[in-house]
Design a protein around this motif. Sequence first.
Motif, mmCIF file in Angstrom:
data_model
loop_
_atom_site.group_PDB
_atom_site.id
_atom_site.type_symbol
_atom_site.label_atom_id
_atom_site.label_comp_id
_atom_site.label_asym_id
_atom_site.label_seq_id
_atom_site.Cartn_x
_atom_site.Cartn_y
_atom_site.Cartn_z
ATOM 1 N N ASN A 140 -33.517 18.935 39.772
ATOM 2 C CA ASN A 140 -34.871 18.447 39.056
ATOM 3 C C ASN A 140 -35.968 19.138 39.486
ATOM 4 O O ASN A 140 -36.887 19.074 38.806
ATOM 5 N N THR A 160 -35.779 16.930 34.661
ATOM 6 C CA THR A 160 -34.749 15.954 34.486
ATOM 7 C C THR A 160 -33.941 16.037 33.029
ATOM 8 O O THR A 160 -34.900 16.115 31.953
ATOM 9 N N ARG A 190 -26.008 15.071 34.699
ATOM 10 C CA ARG A 190 -27.442 15.029 34.874
ATOM 11 C C ARG A 190 -28.210 16.063 35.566
ATOM 12 O O ARG A 190 -27.591 16.690 36.587
ATOM 13 N N ASN A 191 -29.223 16.507 35.039
ATOM 14 C CA ASN A 191 -30.139 17.451 35.618
ATOM 15 C C ASN A 191 -29.396 18.791 35.835
ATOM 16 O O ASN A 191 -29.001 19.410 36.924
#
Length: 638
Positions: A327, A332, A373-374
């Motif tokens: 991130n 994000t 995620r990310n």
Amino acid sequence: MNTKILICLIVLFSACSFNKDKQIEYALDLAGENRPELERVLLHYQDEPEKLAAARFLIRNMPRWYGYEGPLLDSIRPVLVQGARNLFIPKVDVAKWQGVSFYSSVRKTDVQTMTACYLIENIDLAFEVYRKYSWNRNLPFGEFCELILPYRIGDEPLTAWRRMYYERYVPLLDSLYPNGTDVVEACRILAGELKKESYYYNTDFSLPRLGGEFLLDNRIGYCRESCDITTYAMRACGIPVAIDFYSYSPEYQQGHMWSVVRDTTGRFLPFWYTQFEASREMKDDGRKKGKVYRYCFGIQPEPIAGITVATAVPSFFKNRFIRDVTNNYSGTNEVPVPLWKNREPLAYLGVFNRGEWIPIDIAKNEGGEVIFRNVEPDNIYMPVGKDGHELVPVGDPFILVKDSLRFLRPDTTRLDIVRLVRKMPLMPLFRNIQKDLIGGRFEAACRRDFKDAILLYEITDTLQSNLIEVVPLHQGQFRYMRYVAPPDYRLELAELAIYSDRDAVQPIELLPLPEMMPVYNPEDLTDGNILTYINLRDSSCAIGFDMGKLTSVGKISFSPRNDDNFVWAGDEYELFYFSGIEGWKSLGKQTAKGRELYYRVPHNSLLWLRNLTKGKEEQVFFAENGEQVFGHEINYRY
């Protein structure tokens, strides 16, 4: 460290996270006969709460750390010393040491060998610079423990590096930046001084980390060593830094690491002192990352509860001394990816490697869908899962383009014609080299001193291939030939051939002019091997050759330093497309007649070109408007 022992330590640390005293006690018990040395440190700081907390942080995590020592490592160091001085290692030394297993050396664990004097000096010097410089005024204590305090980086031998680097660089930084307040500017200044000291990039040997004492005066290694030098120097000067890395590139199938400095705002800015400086605009070298992790000294939380002891999980994700920092680079995001069928409870984000998929992230399978995620956009990814001992695709390949997903699902009812010129994306290094050759000149002369030099060809645009053939601008007979690098650029060439005829049938023997060949192995330029190259250490330089007698020059053929992954005439190729659950399917074999191939491919398919004649480097791509699109090109097209 043995994997089973490491897992036991991590499990113990995790179980004792509610009571850090138990972690300290475990480390002291593991120290055995060395326990009094560690207890002496704790006793020494009993009246200094902040330093005591720092000592406890180091001892608490000490069971994880060790370094290698032994005769093998002692024997290779003189070779590395000469390499650092000469910016060259002879091929005979490379051949002698390249296959040696240096990781069979003695491994010395810190808890059983650490001395109180060493640890106390490290802590005292770290606190001195922590408190001295105003940019650390708001640096949280926990960040100090990770970014300035650690006494080691990895598996290097323990040496008194902190005082050595402190004595060399603190006075220098103070003189160049007196009363400085901007940590980024301090980082730039110190990195600039490091850059003045030569660095020889070398990947010939597989070695444990070399250590601060050795690297202080011997600047040699690959990206890891350049980051280590940076870490030693910056931390000795109170500049909070860490090392970020990706385990496997989604672009060129290697790992990489670089340095980051913590700004006073809490942002981490990437830099690599040999290549680019820290910038609040987050400028870097442009390499694709996929997922980015940071090396840590202290143990980190599990990203998914229980994976550390799960036998089926790849070891990379069990490492509790790294953490995901993607991130910091890509922001994000959440990437929901449907799976073909509900398989294992965990799924992985895969990037391509020679027909297989390397996992770079892990997530839970939530009823047939996984959310990564990310994730860095503009790369080609594959969701993969465990099938026995293998990782296999469990969903469609996809590209994250800005905030949307594009799945590569082939439409076999619609065929597109695509032109193929490479089987692997051109790395940023080679892209830059080909651009940096603009302005290079090929000149001929009858005099050895080239006072009568005549321009035969000048590179005026970015090279689009690794083999360039040109007809000279001027005709005549000449005895000498030279290539002059563009002003302020290093000279890097892989091949040079001169022909007396325009059909390139009659090659001219080129004898190096010693006074114009300040390189080792000048034969690398004329050996017919496009993967060997010469790299002159100075800019604005030239290389020259004697052609033996006055002769006509009909054609010039040359190659920049490159990876040899362009299509070559005469080589046999095979193209595949990914057909989903059925896996890879062949679209046929072709023998290249020139520098490009043409295939009919299913629309919106993931493609993989193999050279069956030579080479191993290959990367997946897709087709757009009849052209190949590799990962690094996606953000330019969408």
